[in-house]
Write an enzyme that holds these catalytic residues in place. Structure first.
Site, mmCIF file in Angstrom:
data_model
loop_
_atom_site.group_PDB
_atom_site.id
_atom_site.type_symbol
_atom_site.label_atom_id
_atom_site.label_comp_id
_atom_site.label_asym_id
_atom_site.label_seq_id
_atom_site.Cartn_x
_atom_site.Cartn_y
_atom_site.Cartn_z
ATOM 1 N N SER A 61 74.362 -54.317 36.620
ATOM 2 C CA SER A 61 74.244 -54.897 35.278
ATOM 3 C C SER A 61 75.324 -55.915 34.946
ATOM 4 C CB SER A 61 74.246 -53.790 34.221
ATOM 5 O OG SER A 61 73.037 -53.082 34.242
ATOM 6 N N LYS A 64 73.959 -59.314 34.209
ATOM 7 C CA LYS A 64 73.210 -59.654 32.996
ATOM 8 C C LYS A 64 73.775 -60.853 32.232
ATOM 9 C CE LYS A 64 71.360 -54.983 32.402
ATOM 10 N NZ LYS A 64 71.504 -53.676 31.715
ATOM 11 N N TYR A 185 64.130 -58.640 38.880
ATOM 12 C CA TYR A 185 65.323 -58.075 38.235
ATOM 13 C C TYR A 185 66.089 -57.167 39.193
ATOM 14 C CZ TYR A 185 68.117 -55.075 35.204
ATOM 15 O OH TYR A 185 69.147 -54.366 34.644
ATOM 16 N N TYR A 237 77.497 -51.124 26.816
ATOM 17 C CA TYR A 237 76.441 -50.191 26.429
ATOM 18 C C TYR A 237 76.778 -49.485 25.123
ATOM 19 C CZ TYR A 237 75.020 -50.968 31.293
ATOM 20 O OH TYR A 237 74.659 -51.529 32.477
ATOM 21 N N VAL A 255 76.501 -50.081 36.868
ATOM 22 C CA VAL A 255 76.536 -48.733 37.439
ATOM 23 C C VAL A 255 76.953 -48.737 38.905
ATOM 24 C CG1 VAL A 255 74.872 -47.823 35.790
ATOM 25 C CG2 VAL A 255 74.054 -48.735 37.970
#
Length: 316
Positions: A61, A64, A185, A237, A255
């Site tokens: 992530s 992103k 993705y 998050y 992660v």
């Protein structure tokens, strides 16, 4: 001086053994849990490292913000924010929920990142992964790798992302087939970086979109501003509020155990350690960055920071 600070922070945080690697992705559960590296790259192109900073890990992530920047530049902010919101969600990063307007809440959670991936598939078709890989490599100043084992493992266990993609397709956010977008993705997340490469990517954001080592102008200033704003409010998050209070710099976690942080016009920072907390953020990384920002006075609201020199021009 920074070398000594990185070494001191590394040694102080190294005994921390709480958390565990992401076990819902089988290939990630098998990584060596005690790898730990810190890297800093300045906007002048100076590089400082300590620990496992040449060990490749999947970007996950942390990709992103860079995919968001790519979509903002290629599609424009109006098109991006028509499909993806800008509000912190307070929910888990992989929640299967949309906001009141039928959009993902922000681009830093999975639903928003899948929507962004859909925009890149719209723009590039089958070449979306290659285009993303090329941009990420330019940001790092060197070629990123790809972990086929992690990719296969994620594809075999991506039921939740598939559910999110079908929800987005049903709401009109996605126009391509959900399976195609999730595949793209997942490829994006399965690229590999080292902490040194990731710190260079962060330093490119800190340097207003220009890679400080290669001098390659990659991201325009407005896109950098949008990206850093969303990293600050949503990048960690449902732990983003605690992060803003205690550490206070734009950041993005993954992660895979990596976190990159940006000190505007000064530094890019990356720390890698695979043991995660309940939010999906690395336990050691949070402690390391808290110590580093405290030592260097990096919090955006640090009281000893004199602030922007531009304002003084107008106050004369």
């Amino acid at each position: 001086m920074i070398d000594q600070i990185l070494a001191a922070v590394h040694d102080a945080v190294l005994p921390e053994s709480h958390g565990m690697p992401a076990d819902y992705i089988p290939a990630l559960a098998e990584v060596e849990p005690d790898r730990f590296g810190l890297a800093v790259v300045t906007t002048n192109g100076d590089v400082f490292t300590h620990g496992h900073t040449d060990t490749p890990f999947t970007i996950q992530s942390v990709s992103k913000p860079f995919a968001l920047a790519m979509a903002l530049q290629e599609c424009g902010p109006a098109a991006v924010f028509d499909k993806v919101g800008t509000e912190p969600s307070g929910d888990l990063f992989n929640s299967v929920t949309l906001d009141a307007n039928g959009r993902p809440p922000n681009p830093m959670v999975n639903s928003g990142a899948i929507a962004i991936a859909g925009m890149l598939v719209d723009a590039h078709g089958d070449c979306a992964h290659a285009e993303t890989h090329d941009m990420f490599s330019r940001l790092a100043g060197s070629e990123l790798g790809f972990n086929e084992e992690v990719y296969d493992s994620e594809c075999a266990t991506d039921h939740r992302n598939q559910a999110i993609a079908h929800l987005l397709y049903g709401s009109g956010v996605l126009t391509d087939e959900p399976e195609v977008v999730v595949e793209s993705y997942t490829r994006q997340c399965s690229q590999t970086v080292t902490a040194t490469q990731l710190a260079t990517m962060a330093a490119t954001l800190a340097n207003i979109g220009t890679n400080p080592i290669t001098n390659d102008q990659i991201i325009d200033p407005l896109t950098v501003r949008h990206t850093l704003s969303l990293m600050f409010t949503c990048g960690m998050y449902d732990g983003s509020g605690d992060w803003a209070v205690h550490i206070g710099i734009p950041a993005k976690s993954g992660v895979g155990g990596g976190v990159m942080a940006v000190v505007n016009r000064q530094l890019g920072i990356a720390v890698y350690s695979p043991r995660l907390d309940e939010h999906g953020n690395s336990v050691r990384v949070i402690k390391a960055l808290e110590a580093l920002t405290e030592e260097l006075g990096l919090h955006v609201f640090e009281f000893s920071n004199a602030g922007s020199s531009l304002l003084s021009v107008y106050l004369q």
